[in-house]
Motif scaffolding. Structure first.
Motif, PDB file in Angstrom:
ATOM      1  N   GLU A  23      28.018  87.970  50.502  1.00 49.19           N
ATOM      2  CA  GLU A  23      28.733  88.782  49.509  1.00 49.19           C
ATOM      3  C   GLU A  23      29.917  89.511  50.140  1.00 49.19           C
ATOM      4  O   GLU A  23      31.029  89.514  49.595  1.00 49.19           O
ATOM      5  N   ILE A  24      29.707  90.100  51.303  1.00 52.66           N
ATOM      6  CA  ILE A  24      30.749  90.878  51.961  1.00 52.66           C
ATOM      7  C   ILE A  24      31.834  89.982  52.561  1.00 52.66           C
ATOM      8  O   ILE A  24      33.015  90.271  52.445  1.00 52.66           O
ATOM      9  N   SER A  25      31.414  88.898  53.194  1.00 55.17           N
ATOM     10  CA  SER A  25      32.366  88.032  53.893  1.00 55.17           C
ATOM     11  C   SER A  25      33.083  87.040  52.978  1.00 55.17           C
ATOM     12  O   SER A  25      34.142  86.536  53.320  1.00 55.17           O
ATOM     13  N   GLY A  26      32.464  86.740  51.833  1.00 51.77           N
ATOM     14  CA  GLY A  26      33.047  85.746  50.938  1.00 51.77           C
ATOM     15  C   GLY A  26      32.698  84.317  51.321  1.00 51.77           C
ATOM     16  O   GLY A  26      33.241  83.364  50.764  1.00 51.77           O
ATOM     17  N   ILE A  27      31.793  84.154  52.267  1.00 45.56           N
ATOM     18  CA  ILE A  27      31.335  82.830  52.692  1.00 45.56           C
ATOM     19  C   ILE A  27      30.044  82.522  51.941  1.00 45.56           C
ATOM     20  O   ILE A  27      29.157  83.370  51.865  1.00 45.56           O
ATOM     21  N   ALA A  28      29.953  81.333  51.396  1.00 41.23           N
ATOM     22  CA  ALA A  28      28.785  80.957  50.605  1.00 41.23           C
ATOM     23  C   ALA A  28      27.499  81.116  51.421  1.00 41.23           C
ATOM     24  O   ALA A  28      27.465  80.805  52.618  1.00 41.23           O
ATOM     25  N   LYS A  29      26.452  81.589  50.759  1.00 40.29           N
ATOM     26  CA  LYS A  29      25.163  81.794  51.425  1.00 40.29           C
ATOM     27  C   LYS A  29      24.644  80.496  52.049  1.00 40.29           C
ATOM     28  O   LYS A  29      24.144  80.499  53.175  1.00 40.29           O
ATOM     29  N   GLY A  30      24.796  79.393  51.355  1.00 38.58           N
ATOM     30  CA  GLY A  30      24.359  78.103  51.891  1.00 38.58           C
ATOM     31  C   GLY A  30      25.110  77.726  53.159  1.00 38.58           C
ATOM     32  O   GLY A  30      24.538  77.146  54.089  1.00 38.58           O
ATOM     33  N   THR A  31      26.377  78.070  53.202  1.00 43.14           N
ATOM     34  CA  THR A  31      27.187  77.794  54.386  1.00 43.14           C
ATOM     35  C   THR A  31      26.707  78.644  55.557  1.00 43.14           C
ATOM     36  O   THR A  31      26.593  78.151  56.685  1.00 43.14           O
ATOM     37  N   ILE A  32      26.405  79.886  55.296  1.00 40.18           N
ATOM     38  CA  ILE A  32      25.874  80.770  56.346  1.00 40.18           C
ATOM     39  C   ILE A  32      24.556  80.216  56.869  1.00 40.18           C
ATOM     40  O   ILE A  32      24.323  80.181  58.085  1.00 40.18           O
ATOM     41  N   LYS A  33      23.698  79.765  55.961  1.00 37.23           N
ATOM     42  CA  LYS A  33      22.427  79.156  56.379  1.00 37.23           C
ATOM     43  C   LYS A  33      22.681  77.945  57.268  1.00 37.23           C
ATOM     44  O   LYS A  33      22.008  77.755  58.274  1.00 37.23           O
ATOM     45  N   ASN A  34      23.658  77.124  56.899  1.00 34.57           N
ATOM     46  CA  ASN A  34      23.988  75.946  57.695  1.00 34.57           C
ATOM     47  C   ASN A  34      24.488  76.331  59.086  1.00 34.57           C
ATOM     48  O   ASN A  34      24.146  75.680  60.070  1.00 34.57           O
ATOM     49  N   TYR A  35      25.272  77.373  59.171  1.00 33.98           N
ATOM     50  CA  TYR A  35      25.751  77.842  60.475  1.00 33.98           C
ATOM     51  C   TYR A  35      24.584  78.309  61.325  1.00 33.98           C
ATOM     52  O   TYR A  35      24.450  77.916  62.479  1.00 33.98           O
ATOM     53  N   GLU A  36      23.753  79.153  60.742  1.00 38.83           N
ATOM     54  CA  GLU A  36      22.666  79.750  61.510  1.00 38.83           C
ATOM     55  C   GLU A  36      21.589  78.738  61.903  1.00 38.83           C
ATOM     56  O   GLU A  36      20.914  78.933  62.903  1.00 38.83           O
ATOM     57  N   SER A  37      21.458  77.674  61.154  1.00 36.71           N
ATOM     58  CA  SER A  37      20.470  76.647  61.498  1.00 36.71           C
ATOM     59  C   SER A  37      21.053  75.587  62.430  1.00 36.71           C
ATOM     60  O   SER A  37      20.339  74.685  62.862  1.00 36.71           O
ATOM     61  N   LEU A  48      38.634  83.992  60.854  1.00 36.08           N
ATOM     62  CA  LEU A  48      39.699  84.799  60.258  1.00 36.08           C
ATOM     63  C   LEU A  48      39.228  85.494  58.985  1.00 36.08           C
ATOM     64  O   LEU A  48      39.522  86.663  58.759  1.00 36.08           O
ATOM     65  N   GLN A  49      38.491  84.772  58.165  1.00 35.36           N
ATOM     66  CA  GLN A  49      37.991  85.345  56.911  1.00 35.36           C
ATOM     67  C   GLN A  49      37.074  86.525  57.187  1.00 35.36           C
ATOM     68  O   GLN A  49      37.151  87.559  56.527  1.00 35.36           O
ATOM     69  N   ILE A  50      36.219  86.395  58.167  1.00 38.02           N
ATOM     70  CA  ILE A  50      35.280  87.467  58.499  1.00 38.02           C
ATOM     71  C   ILE A  50      35.999  88.666  59.096  1.00 38.02           C
ATOM     72  O   ILE A  50      35.781  89.805  58.694  1.00 38.02           O
ATOM     73  N   THR A  51      36.888  88.415  60.038  1.00 38.58           N
ATOM     74  CA  THR A  51      37.548  89.531  60.713  1.00 38.58           C
ATOM     75  C   THR A  51      38.590  90.220  59.835  1.00 38.58           C
ATOM     76  O   THR A  51      39.026  91.320  60.156  1.00 38.58           O
ATOM     77  N   GLN A  52      38.952  89.628  58.730  1.00 38.08           N
ATOM     78  CA  GLN A  52      39.855  90.292  57.796  1.00 38.08           C
ATOM     79  C   GLN A  52      39.125  91.319  56.938  1.00 38.08           C
ATOM     80  O   GLN A  52      39.754  92.149  56.295  1.00 38.08           O
ATOM     81  N   SER A  53      37.801  91.268  56.954  1.00 40.22           N
ATOM     82  CA  SER A  53      37.005  92.282  56.272  1.00 40.22           C
ATOM     83  C   SER A  53      37.024  93.545  57.128  1.00 40.22           C
ATOM     84  O   SER A  53      36.759  93.498  58.334  1.00 40.22           O
TER      85      SER A  53
END
Length: 97
Positions: A23-37, A48-53
């Motif tokens: 919600e905060i970063s604007g990155i889809a939850k499924g995408t975050i799950k894919n990164y973390e797995s 860039l998207q994250i650090t612009q927050s």
């Protein structure tokens, strides 16, 4: 530590669930799950998207270089909630009597 692991470290240091981080970063939850797995590696556009927050800009230097500069407000997740109160003032801040 790869970028996916760093994003997870940031999320954990801030105390966010994947849903809240999404919600905060604007990155889809499924995408975050894919990164973390480990199924997907984030690219520079995600960094860039994250650090612009405003909330996550303090991690920009660490994400890109593994370095920190607390005096400039650039920290690693391990320092996220320690703050700068524990640092000693440098000589220019000490009062002379």
């Amino acid at each position: 530590m790869n970028l996916a692991q760093k994003l997870r470290a940031i999320r954990k240091a801030e105390g966010f669930t994947q849903a809240k981080f999404s919600e905060i970063s604007g990155i889809a939850k499924g995408t975050i799950k894919n990164y973390e797995s480990g199924q997907q590696e984030p690219g520079i556009q995600v960094v860039l998207q994250i650090t612009q927050s405003k909330l996550f800009e303090k991690y920009a230097l660490w994400l890109m270089t593994d370095k920190t500069a607390p005096q400039a407000g650039q920290i690693a997740p391990a320092l996220a909630h320690i703050g700068q109160d524990t640092t000693k003032p440098d000589q220019s801040e000490k009062q002379t009597g």
